[in-house]
Design a protein around this motif. Structure first.
Motif, PDB file in Angstrom:
ATOM      1  N   SER A  39       0.828  -1.197   0.000  1.00 16.45           N
ATOM      2  CA  SER A  39       0.000   0.000   0.000  1.00 16.45           C
ATOM      3  C   SER A  39       0.867   1.254   0.000  1.00 16.45           C
ATOM      4  O   SER A  39       1.964   1.272   0.568  1.00 16.45           O
ATOM      5  CB  SER A  39      -0.904  -0.010   1.234  1.00 16.45           C
ATOM      6  OG  SER A  39      -1.620   1.192   1.357  1.00 16.45           O
ATOM      7  N   THR A  40       0.369   2.307  -0.620  1.00 21.06           N
ATOM      8  CA  THR A  40       1.097   3.576  -0.674  1.00 21.06           C
ATOM      9  C   THR A  40       0.298   4.725  -0.075  1.00 21.06           C
ATOM     10  O   THR A  40       0.702   5.880  -0.179  1.00 21.06           O
ATOM     11  CB  THR A  40       1.471   3.920  -2.121  1.00 21.06           C
ATOM     12  OG1 THR A  40       0.281   4.009  -2.913  1.00 21.06           O
ATOM     13  CG2 THR A  40       2.387   2.867  -2.718  1.00 21.06           C
ATOM     14  N   THR A  45      -8.385   1.308  -2.578  1.00 22.38           N
ATOM     15  CA  THR A  45      -9.694   0.946  -3.097  1.00 22.38           C
ATOM     16  C   THR A  45      -9.557  -0.171  -4.120  1.00 22.38           C
ATOM     17  O   THR A  45      -8.693  -0.124  -4.995  1.00 22.38           O
ATOM     18  CB  THR A  45     -10.379   2.164  -3.749  1.00 22.38           C
ATOM     19  OG1 THR A  45     -10.503   3.206  -2.771  1.00 22.38           O
ATOM     20  CG2 THR A  45     -11.760   1.802  -4.268  1.00 22.38           C
ATOM     21  N   TYR A  46     -10.422  -1.167  -4.003  1.00 22.22           N
ATOM     22  CA  TYR A  46     -10.379  -2.322  -4.888  1.00 22.22           C
ATOM     23  C   TYR A  46     -11.690  -2.435  -5.667  1.00 22.22           C
ATOM     24  O   TYR A  46     -12.301  -3.499  -5.746  1.00 22.22           O
ATOM     25  CB  TYR A  46     -10.136  -3.589  -4.072  1.00 22.22           C
ATOM     26  CG  TYR A  46      -8.800  -3.605  -3.374  1.00 22.22           C
ATOM     27  CD1 TYR A  46      -7.684  -4.188  -3.947  1.00 22.22           C
ATOM     28  CD2 TYR A  46      -8.634  -2.995  -2.127  1.00 22.22           C
ATOM     29  CE1 TYR A  46      -6.447  -4.194  -3.311  1.00 22.22           C
ATOM     30  CE2 TYR A  46      -7.404  -2.998  -1.472  1.00 22.22           C
ATOM     31  CZ  TYR A  46      -6.320  -3.594  -2.074  1.00 22.22           C
ATOM     32  OH  TYR A  46      -5.105  -3.591  -1.445  1.00 22.22           O
ATOM     33  N   GLN A 178      -2.777  -6.375   3.119  1.00 22.64           N
ATOM     34  CA  GLN A 178      -2.323  -5.062   2.652  1.00 22.64           C
ATOM     35  C   GLN A 178      -1.295  -4.499   3.632  1.00 22.64           C
ATOM     36  O   GLN A 178      -1.597  -4.296   4.804  1.00 22.64           O
ATOM     37  CB  GLN A 178      -3.529  -4.136   2.538  1.00 22.64           C
ATOM     38  CG  GLN A 178      -3.213  -2.730   2.036  1.00 22.64           C
ATOM     39  CD  GLN A 178      -4.472  -1.948   1.799  1.00 22.64           C
ATOM     40  OE1 GLN A 178      -5.204  -2.169   0.853  1.00 22.64           O
ATOM     41  NE2 GLN A 178      -4.759  -0.995   2.694  1.00 22.64           N
ATOM     42  N   GLU A 179      -0.091  -4.233   3.122  1.00 20.84           N
ATOM     43  CA  GLU A 179       0.990  -3.747   3.983  1.00 20.84           C
ATOM     44  C   GLU A 179       1.381  -2.328   3.589  1.00 20.84           C
ATOM     45  O   GLU A 179       1.772  -2.078   2.461  1.00 20.84           O
ATOM     46  CB  GLU A 179       2.210  -4.668   3.874  1.00 20.84           C
ATOM     47  CG  GLU A 179       3.348  -4.276   4.803  1.00 20.84           C
ATOM     48  CD  GLU A 179       4.519  -5.236   4.697  1.00 20.84           C
ATOM     49  OE1 GLU A 179       4.651  -6.088   5.588  1.00 20.84           O
ATOM     50  OE2 GLU A 179       5.298  -5.132   3.719  1.00 20.84           O
ATOM     51  N   GLY A 208       3.807  -1.006  13.001  1.00 21.94           N
ATOM     52  CA  GLY A 208       3.629  -1.081  11.561  1.00 21.94           C
ATOM     53  C   GLY A 208       2.206  -0.731  11.193  1.00 21.94           C
ATOM     54  O   GLY A 208       1.343  -0.573  12.068  1.00 21.94           O
ATOM     55  N   ARG A 209       1.977  -0.605   9.888  1.00 22.03           N
ATOM     56  CA  ARG A 209       0.632  -0.310   9.397  1.00 22.03           C
ATOM     57  C   ARG A 209       0.254  -1.344   8.348  1.00 22.03           C
ATOM     58  O   ARG A 209       1.009  -1.601   7.409  1.00 22.03           O
ATOM     59  CB  ARG A 209       0.549   1.089   8.791  1.00 22.03           C
ATOM     60  CG  ARG A 209       0.381   2.196   9.805  1.00 22.03           C
ATOM     61  CD  ARG A 209      -0.198   3.446   9.165  1.00 22.03           C
ATOM     62  NE  ARG A 209       0.737   4.097   8.268  1.00 22.03           N
ATOM     63  CZ  ARG A 209       0.387   5.042   7.398  1.00 22.03           C
ATOM     64  NH1 ARG A 209      -0.873   5.401   7.263  1.00 22.03           N
ATOM     65  NH2 ARG A 209       1.307   5.603   6.633  1.00 22.03           N
ATOM     66  N   CYS A 210      -0.936  -1.922   8.506  1.00 21.83           N
ATOM     67  CA  CYS A 210      -1.395  -2.944   7.577  1.00 21.83           C
ATOM     68  C   CYS A 210      -2.872  -3.205   7.829  1.00 21.83           C
ATOM     69  O   CYS A 210      -3.475  -2.634   8.733  1.00 21.83           O
ATOM     70  CB  CYS A 210      -0.593  -4.236   7.745  1.00 21.83           C
ATOM     71  SG  CYS A 210      -0.661  -4.923   9.421  1.00 21.83           S
TER      72      CYS A 210
END
Length: 296
Positions: A39-40, A45-46, A178-179, A208-210
């Motif tokens: 992820s950035t 969105t998917y 999703q990382e 961390g973020r995920c």
């Protein structure tokens, strides 16, 4: 032990090495059923999950497919784990006891994706996917060849222990991991830091973020019926019969039979025995048995 900058630097390196050692020791399973997406942003969105166009014969102008925009997004979450080491433990040179603590620290971090991925799948009957339905549901809307809506089920019903038949060979697996930011080892161990000054405690942590979300519901089937040859066959037929909108077969081939500990024996008998109840077992080797303790 005299607390100096050099001492604290050495301790930090040692604790980090134990932490990384723990990360390497943990055997994770999430990669088997989850696609990792880097992820950035704060969320991804998917919307395109609703439609994957097929190749067509080129007659006349190109036919430009507008990908469906489903309102499905995975928002990243912040996660952390922090432990404190008392200053007197360092002064008294008793830090050797912290080696297993930091190794366990690392293993918890490595296991975090498993916790998220299998926790989400286990709750799939209550959590929505891209089409607005629960991931495991009896009435997913699909369009037939004429554009009319009909419903499809990826839930075999029943009231027993759940087992899952998954197709993991697609580009997008049943779960999306999703990382945004990988977990990193950080320290707050300067003698002048407030935590040391007030509480005589050095802090070491990771953050961390995920997050996780669902991929295509068509690639997963849940059943709470007994894990028998007949029910396994019904699940395979359901997955293999899945179609995209307008009647195009998805050509899915289920390859993972995922079970909790209570069903490991039944799954192994079904996938590994030459015979079942005296008859040839035509289902032997048709799927990999994946026993996941987190599904207990």
């Amino acid at each position: 032990m005299l607390i100096t900058t050099a001492t604290l630097n050495a301790l930090r390196k040692g604790f980090k090495a134990h932490f990384q050692g723990g990360v390497g020791q943990e055997k994770t399973l999430y990669q088997r059923i989850a696609t990792t997406v880097l992820s950035t942003a704060g969320e991804e969105t998917y919307g395109w999950l609703g439609e994957m166009p097929e190749v067509r014969e080129w007659i006349g102008d190109r036919h430009v497919h507008g990908l469906k925009e489903h309102d499905y997004a995975i928002k990243n979450k912040d996660f952390e784990l922090t432990i404190g080491v008392q200053r007197n433990k360092i002064k008294d040179d008793t830090i050797g006891v912290y080696k297993p603590v930091f190794e366990g620290f690392g293993r918890k971090v490595a296991a975090h994706p498993d916790k998220l991925v299998f926790g989400l799948l286990k709750d799939g009957a209550n959590q929505k996917c891209y089409d607005g339905q629960s991931f495991f549901d009896t009435d997913h809307p699909v369009l037939d060849a004429e554009g009319n809506t009909y419903t499809v089920s990826n839930d075999g019903g029943g009231a027993g222990t759940p087992w899952y038949l998954l197709c993991t060979s697609e580009v997008i697996k049943p779960i999306i991991y999703q990382e945004r930011e990988a977990f990193d080892f950080v320290a707050l161990d300067n003698p002048t830091d407030a935590n040391v000054f007030k509480n005589k405690e050095f802090l070491y942590g990771t953050d961390g973020r995920c997050n996780v979300g669902f991929g295509f519901w068509q690639t997963a089937f849940v059943s709470r019926q007994p894990l028998t040859a007949a029910n396994y066959e019904a699940a395979r037929v359901a997955v293999q019969s899945m179609k995209a909108d307008y009647g195009e077969p998805l050509n899915l081939s289920p390859d993972v039979l995922m079970v909790p500990p209570a069903l490991e024996g039944a799954a192994n008998r079904l996938m590994k025995n030459d015979q079942i109840d005296g008859s040839d077992n035509e289902w032997k080797g048709t799927a990999e048995v994946l026993m996941v303790s987190r599904l207990a």
